[in-house]
Design a protein around this motif. Structure first.
Motif, short mmCIF file in Angstrom:
data_model
loop_
_atom_site.label_atom_id
_atom_site.label_comp_id
_atom_site.label_asym_id
_atom_site.label_seq_id
_atom_site.Cartn_x
_atom_site.Cartn_y
_atom_site.Cartn_z
N UNK A 41 -22.86 -5.01 -37.19
CA UNK A 41 -23.13 -4.45 -38.51
C UNK A 41 -24.19 -3.38 -38.35
N UNK A 42 -24.02 -2.28 -39.04
CA UNK A 42 -25.01 -1.20 -39.02
C UNK A 42 -25.56 -1.09 -40.44
N UNK A 43 -26.85 -1.40 -40.60
CA UNK A 43 -27.48 -1.38 -41.91
C UNK A 43 -28.46 -0.23 -41.99
N UNK A 44 -28.28 0.61 -42.99
CA UNK A 44 -29.19 1.71 -43.26
C UNK A 44 -29.83 1.43 -44.62
N UNK A 45 -31.08 0.90 -44.62
CA UNK A 45 -31.72 0.52 -45.88
C UNK A 45 -31.72 1.68 -46.89
N UNK A 46 -31.37 1.35 -48.12
CA UNK A 46 -31.31 2.33 -49.17
C UNK A 46 -29.99 3.09 -49.21
N UNK A 47 -29.17 2.96 -48.18
CA UNK A 47 -27.88 3.65 -48.14
C UNK A 47 -26.73 2.66 -48.15
N UNK A 48 -26.69 1.74 -47.18
CA UNK A 48 -25.61 0.76 -47.16
C UNK A 48 -25.39 0.16 -45.79
N UNK A 49 -24.33 -0.63 -45.69
CA UNK A 49 -24.00 -1.35 -44.47
C UNK A 49 -22.57 -1.04 -44.07
N UNK A 50 -22.39 -0.72 -42.80
CA UNK A 50 -21.08 -0.51 -42.21
C UNK A 50 -20.76 -1.75 -41.38
N UNK A 51 -19.52 -2.22 -41.47
CA UNK A 51 -19.12 -3.39 -40.68
C UNK A 51 -17.62 -3.36 -40.44
N UNK A 52 -17.19 -4.25 -39.55
CA UNK A 52 -15.77 -4.41 -39.27
C UNK A 52 -15.30 -5.67 -39.98
N UNK A 53 -14.19 -5.56 -40.69
CA UNK A 53 -13.63 -6.71 -41.40
C UNK A 53 -12.24 -7.01 -40.88
N UNK A 54 -11.93 -8.29 -40.85
CA UNK A 54 -10.61 -8.73 -40.40
C UNK A 54 -9.66 -8.78 -41.58
N UNK A 55 -8.45 -8.32 -41.36
CA UNK A 55 -7.39 -8.42 -42.35
C UNK A 55 -6.35 -9.38 -41.81
N UNK A 56 -6.02 -10.36 -42.60
CA UNK A 56 -5.05 -11.37 -42.17
C UNK A 56 -3.64 -10.79 -42.16
N UNK A 57 -2.79 -11.40 -41.36
CA UNK A 57 -1.38 -11.03 -41.36
C UNK A 57 -0.80 -11.36 -42.74
N UNK A 58 0.14 -10.55 -43.18
CA UNK A 58 0.70 -10.78 -44.50
C UNK A 58 2.12 -10.21 -44.57
N UNK A 59 2.81 -10.56 -45.63
CA UNK A 59 4.14 -10.06 -45.88
C UNK A 59 4.04 -8.89 -46.84
N UNK A 60 4.72 -7.80 -46.52
CA UNK A 60 4.75 -6.62 -47.39
C UNK A 60 6.17 -6.25 -47.72
N UNK A 61 6.31 -5.15 -48.43
CA UNK A 61 7.64 -4.72 -48.83
C UNK A 61 7.71 -3.21 -48.71
N UNK A 62 8.79 -2.70 -48.12
CA UNK A 62 9.04 -1.27 -48.04
C UNK A 62 9.41 -0.79 -49.44
N UNK A 63 8.61 0.13 -50.04
CA UNK A 63 8.89 0.53 -51.42
C UNK A 63 10.20 1.32 -51.58
N UNK A 64 10.70 1.92 -50.51
CA UNK A 64 11.94 2.70 -50.62
C UNK A 64 13.19 1.82 -50.54
N UNK A 65 13.13 0.83 -49.65
CA UNK A 65 14.33 0.01 -49.43
C UNK A 65 14.21 -1.40 -50.00
#
Length: 92
Positions: A41-65
């Protein structure tokens, strides 16, 4: 504001040359990107925090088909602004 504008502002505010300000900006951004990529995590006081977040596997849908797709788990960068930054943007 783009990168050139930011470099010009940094140079004016710090007394650095445009080349030095560009080098400083590049070093800072590279440092943040490398740290976040390494899971820190990179924290810059008064500005904000940058971090890496995990995204779980999920089911999606192709909007065209309408075809159902499996979306793999992934890592994504995230930014959480500090309270002072939020207030500055809100004009308070």
């Amino acid at each position: 504001m783009n990168r050139k504008d930011l470099v010009e502002t940094m140079a004016r505010e710090t007394g650095l040359t445009a080349g030095q300000a560009d080098a400083a900006l590049t070093a800072a951004l590279d440092g943040v990107a490398a740290a976040v990529a390494a899971g820190e995590r990179v924290t810059l006081p008064g500005f904000g925090t940058f971090e890496r977040r995990s995204r779980a596997a999920r089911t999606g849908r192709n909007p065209q088909t309408g075809e159902v797709l499996e979306i793999e788990a992934s890592q994504a960068p995230a930014f959480k602004p500090a309270a002072a930054f939020k207030q500055a943007v809100a004009g308070r």
